[in-house]
Design a protein around this motif. Structure first.
Motif, PDB file in Angstrom:
ATOM      1  N   ALA A   1      47.874  39.786  46.299  1.00 28.22           N
ATOM      2  CA  ALA A   1      46.661  40.252  46.753  1.00 28.22           C
ATOM      3  C   ALA A   1      45.455  39.554  45.779  1.00 28.22           C
ATOM      4  CB  ALA A   1      46.669  41.699  46.767  1.00 28.22           C
TER       5      ALA A   1
ATOM      6  N   MET B   1      37.656  44.933  50.103  1.00 27.13           N
ATOM      7  CA  MET B   1      38.908  43.982  50.039  1.00 27.13           C
ATOM      8  C   MET B   1      38.661  43.245  51.634  1.00 27.13           C
ATOM      9  SD  MET B   1      42.321  45.653  48.413  1.00 27.13           S
ATOM     10  CE  MET B   1      42.178  47.070  49.233  1.00 27.13           C
ATOM     11  N   SER B   2      39.028  41.960  51.704  1.00 32.55           N
ATOM     12  CA  SER B   2      39.163  41.449  52.809  1.00 32.55           C
ATOM     13  C   SER B   2      40.423  41.987  53.690  1.00 32.55           C
ATOM     14  CB  SER B   2      39.158  39.927  52.829  1.00 32.55           C
ATOM     15  OG  SER B   2      40.507  39.529  52.320  1.00 32.55           O
TER      16      SER B   2
ATOM     17  N   ARG C   1      42.304  37.603  46.622  1.00 28.71           N
ATOM     18  CA  ARG C   1      40.915  37.950  46.290  1.00 28.71           C
ATOM     19  C   ARG C   1      40.108  36.635  45.566  1.00 28.71           C
ATOM     20  NH1 ARG C   1      38.672  42.784  45.785  1.00 28.71           N
ATOM     21  NH2 ARG C   1      36.798  42.860  44.291  1.00 28.71           N
TER      22      ARG C   1
ATOM     23  N   ASP D   1      39.253  34.370  48.569  1.00 32.40           N
ATOM     24  CA  ASP D   1      38.089  35.028  49.287  1.00 32.40           C
ATOM     25  C   ASP D   1      36.717  34.747  48.459  1.00 32.40           C
ATOM     26  OD1 ASP D   1      39.784  35.730  51.264  1.00 32.40           O
ATOM     27  OD2 ASP D   1      40.065  37.880  50.498  1.00 32.40           O
TER      28      ASP D   1
ATOM     29  N   GLU E   1      43.457  40.229  51.963  1.00 32.56           N
ATOM     30  CA  GLU E   1      43.713  40.838  50.498  1.00 32.56           C
ATOM     31  C   GLU E   1      44.569  42.091  50.872  1.00 32.56           C
ATOM     32  OE1 GLU E   1      41.823  42.400  46.389  1.00 32.56           O
ATOM     33  OE2 GLU E   1      40.458  41.611  48.089  1.00 32.56           O
ATOM     34  N   ARG E   2      43.965  43.031  51.815  1.00 32.56           N
ATOM     35  CA  ARG E   2      44.451  44.239  52.168  1.00 32.56           C
ATOM     36  C   ARG E   2      45.856  44.130  52.521  1.00 32.56           C
ATOM     37  NH1 ARG E   2      43.686  48.359  56.225  1.00 32.56           N
ATOM     38  NH2 ARG E   2      43.860  50.404  55.060  1.00 32.56           N
TER      39      ARG E   2
ATOM     40  N   ASN F   1      40.512  47.593  41.210  1.00 29.02           N
ATOM     41  CA  ASN F   1      41.884  48.047  41.706  1.00 29.02           C
ATOM     42  C   ASN F   1      42.802  47.570  40.575  1.00 29.02           C
ATOM     43  OD1 ASN F   1      44.409  47.741  42.936  1.00 29.02           O
ATOM     44  ND2 ASN F   1      43.560  48.147  44.726  1.00 29.02           N
TER      45      ASN F   1
ATOM     46  N   GLU G   1      45.893  45.171  40.676  1.00 33.92           N
ATOM     47  CA  GLU G   1      45.511  43.531  40.507  1.00 33.92           C
ATOM     48  C   GLU G   1      45.523  43.602  39.181  1.00 33.92           C
ATOM     49  OE1 GLU G   1      43.829  42.441  44.886  1.00 33.92           O
ATOM     50  OE2 GLU G   1      42.227  43.052  43.310  1.00 33.92           O
TER      51      GLU G   1
END
Length: 370
Positions: free
Chosen positions: A238, A309-310, A242, A245, A313-314, A148, A151
Motif C-alpha cells: 500500500a 486512500m485510493s 500511495r 497515486d 491503496e485500500r 496511517n 505504512e
C-alpha cells in the motif's frame, strides 16, 4: 547534550555539504564521511593510504559501536536537523519504535545489544534515515503526509533493516576503499592531502543510497518485521501504491531522486514485489490487482476510495488482512459479520464503504470462494 570542541567538529562536518535523507536508504553515510574528512584531514598527507584506511575504520567503529560515539552522532544530527517537539508526532513514533523493536527482536535479538537512538526532526519532506550506530530520525513530513501508522511502520522497518545489517557503516567503508586509488594518485602529484580527498569524495555523494542488493534486503526485512507485528502486512504494498497515486512512478518531486534513484526498482516494481510476498504469505490463496481483491482466483470485492486512500491503496489493506487470516489458519471456519466488519475467524477483513456492497454480501461471497 554534547558540548565543546568535539561537538563543534561533528556539527560542522554535518553542515559542510548538503546531503539528503533517503526514505528507504542508508544515506547518512555522507554525514559520517564529513566527520571522517575532519579527522583524517588532520593527519595530513604524511599518513599512508594503509594507515589512513585503518584510522577511518577505527573512527567508523567508534561512531557505530560505542555508546559515546553513538550519542555524539545522535546529538550532531539533532543539531543539524532540529528536534520536533510535537507531542502527537512523538507519541506515534514512540509507539512505532516500541512495536517494531519487539518485532525485530523476535527474529534478530541483536537489536537489544544496540538499541536505536531516534528522534522526530523538523523537515517537511517525506523522509527518514538510519545512520551509523543505529541513529535514526523520522521527518515530520513523513508523519504528516502518512497518517496511517501501518505504512509508516513499513518505512521505519525498512530503515531498521538497513541498521540491523549494518549497511550505513559498510557504505562508508566501501567508499573509503574506492577512494584509495584516488589517494595514491593525489599523493603522487602533490595535489592535496589524502584526508581531503577522502572527505571531499564522500561529502560529494549527497545522494548516497544503498546498493540494489541492500535495498532489496531492507525491503524484505521490512516485510519480515511487519509480519511479526500487529501492523497490516498489506501496508508494504500500500505504501508504494500511495506514492504511485500521489507522485507517479519514481517522481523526482516531493520525494526526490534519492527515494527512487534511476538504478533502483521503481515504485510499481517495489509494490509488485510486495504483492508476491503477500501472495506467498497467504499460502497462494489471495492477491490484489487494479483495485480488486481476489481469493482463489475469484473476485471478492472491488475496493472504493476512502479515508484519504485510493481504491487501489485500500485494496492492499484488505489483501493484507486476508493474507494474515490464511497464514494463521483463520479460514477454517465461516466468514461472519461483527459490527459491520467482515471477520474470518478472529481476523477482521473489511469494513465496507459505499460502492463495495454490504458486509453481509461480502461475507457470503467469501464463504463461497474461500
Amino acid at each position: 547534550m554534547l558540548s565543546g570542541k568535539k561537538f563543534k567538529k561533528i556539527a560542522a562536518a554535518l553542515t559542510a555539504g548538503a546531503f539528503s535523507l533517503s526514505v528507504l536508504a542508508a544515506s547518512p553515510a555522507v554525514a559520517e564521511a564529513g566527520i571522517l574528512g575532519n579527522i583524517i584531514g588532520a593527519a595530513g598527507a604524511a599518513v599512508s593510504g594503509t594507515a589512513m584506511k585503518k584510522q577511518a575504520k577505527q573512527q567508523i567503529e567508534y561512531y557505530n559501536t560505542t555508546e559515546e560515539g553513538r550519542q555524539e552522532l545522535f546529538a550532531a544530527f539533532k543539531e543539524k536537523y532540529g528536534v520536533n517537539e510535537n507531542v502527537y508526532l512523538n507519541n506515534r513514533v514512540n509507539v512505532l519504535m516500541k512495536n517494531l523493536t519487539k518485532a525485530v527482536g523476535t527474529v534478530d535479538s541483536t537489536i537489544y545489544d544496540k538499541p536505536y537512538l531516534y528522534f522526530v526532526n523538523n523537515q517537511e519532506t517525506i523522509n527518514a534515515f538510519c545512520a551509523n550506530g543505529h541513529v535514526m530520525s523520522i521527518n515530520a513530513g513523513l508523519l504528516n503526509q502518512f497518517p496511517n501508522d501501518d505504512e509508516v511502520a513499513v518505512v521505519v522497518g525498512h530503515e531498521m533493516g538497513h541498521g540491523q545489517k549494518d549497511h550505513p557503516a559498510k557504505g562508508v567503508i566501501e567508499q573509503i576503499d574506492k577512494a584509495m586509488w584516488t589517494q595514491i594518485a593525489v599523493s603522487a602529484s602533490g595535489a592535496g592531502t589524502a584526508g581531503s580527498v577522502v572527505g571531499n569524495l564522500l561529502l560529494k555523494q549527497s545522494n548516497a543510497h544503498g546498493t540494489k542488493k541492500e535495498e532489496k534486503e531492507a525491503d524484505n526485512l521490512a516485510f519480515l518485521y511487519v509480519t511479526h507485528s500487529n501492523y497490516n502486512p498489506g501496508a508494504c504494498a500500500a505504501v508504494w501504491q500511495r506514492f504511485l497515486d500521489t507522485q507517479g512512478d519514481n517522481s523526482q518531486n516531493a520525494i526526490g531522486s534519492i527515494f527512487a534513484p534511476s538504478d533502483h526498482p521503481n515504485n510499481a516494481a517495489r509494490r509488485d514485489t510486495y504483492v508476491k510476498l503477500l501472495e506467498e504469505y497467504s499460502k497462494g490463496k489471495v492477491t490484489a490487482k487494479d483495485g480488486a481483491v481476489f481469493v482463489n482466483g475469484k473476485e471478492l470485492v472491488r475496493t472504493a476510495a476512502s479515508d484519504g486512500m485510493s481504491g487501489a491503496e485500500r485494496s492492499y489493506f484488505i489483501f493484507g488482512n486476508l493474507a494474515a487470516a490464511y497464514h494463521n489458519n483463520h479460514n477454517t471456519g465461516k466468514a461472519t459479520v461483527q459490527n459491520n466488519t467482515v471477520m474470518l475467524g478472529a481476523q477482521p477483513i473489511i469494513k465496507p464503504v459505499n460502492g463495495e456492497g454490504t458486509a453481509a454480501e461480502i461475507a457470503a461471497r467469501l464463504n463461497e470462494i474461500k
